[in-house]
Design a protein around this motif. Sequence first.
Motif, mmCIF file in Angstrom:
data_model
loop_
_atom_site.group_PDB
_atom_site.id
_atom_site.type_symbol
_atom_site.label_atom_id
_atom_site.label_comp_id
_atom_site.label_asym_id
_atom_site.label_seq_id
_atom_site.Cartn_x
_atom_site.Cartn_y
_atom_site.Cartn_z
ATOM 1 N N VAL A 122 5.340 -2.101 -1.467
ATOM 2 C CA VAL A 122 4.219 -1.233 -1.088
ATOM 3 C C VAL A 122 3.058 -2.021 -0.791
ATOM 4 O O VAL A 122 2.531 -2.908 -1.460
ATOM 5 C CB VAL A 122 3.903 -0.390 -2.450
ATOM 6 N N ARG A 124 -0.743 -1.840 0.113
ATOM 7 C CA ARG A 124 -1.832 -0.937 -0.099
ATOM 8 C C ARG A 124 -2.729 -1.593 0.886
ATOM 9 O O ARG A 124 -3.444 -2.486 0.836
ATOM 10 C CB ARG A 124 -2.386 -0.948 -1.503
ATOM 11 N N ARG A 125 -3.585 -0.547 1.472
ATOM 12 C CA ARG A 125 -4.701 -0.756 2.348
ATOM 13 C C ARG A 125 -6.011 -0.516 1.664
ATOM 14 O O ARG A 125 -6.100 0.284 0.683
ATOM 15 C CB ARG A 125 -4.674 0.015 3.602
#
Length: 139
Positions: A122, A124-125
């Motif tokens: 994953v 994340r931005r």
Amino acid sequence: MADAELDAIRKARLEQLKAAQGGGGGSGLGKAASRGGGDQAQQRQQQEAEQRQSMLNQILQPEAADRLGRIRLVKEQRATEVENRLIALAQSGQLRAKVTEEQLKELLNAVSDNKEEEKIVVSRRKGWADDDDDDLLDL
């Protein structure tokens, strides 16, 4: 009793190999096979599936067969791998008795240990409301 089961498994495997090689009795279906090749292939697949199921019924205790059926609902590929391994063990004469549910669990663990674990990464931005951006608004 175990010898009779092994003989039945060997006979079923021999029939399966003959069917795969096209060694079934030639009944003059040459022209019909070219027209109805799909039907013949489907019929052959169905016959192979029945032979496979028959062999598994001889190999597995009912509880183990139920568990394998439940596994097939969730992970068909894993169930197929376990079935292939069980059939190979039976054909090589390594199975002395019917496989219990506990033995099936051990085999499932062995199959899952051999596979690489799928990893989910994953990334994340940064969102639009990050604290880092607050100082830009105070200008």
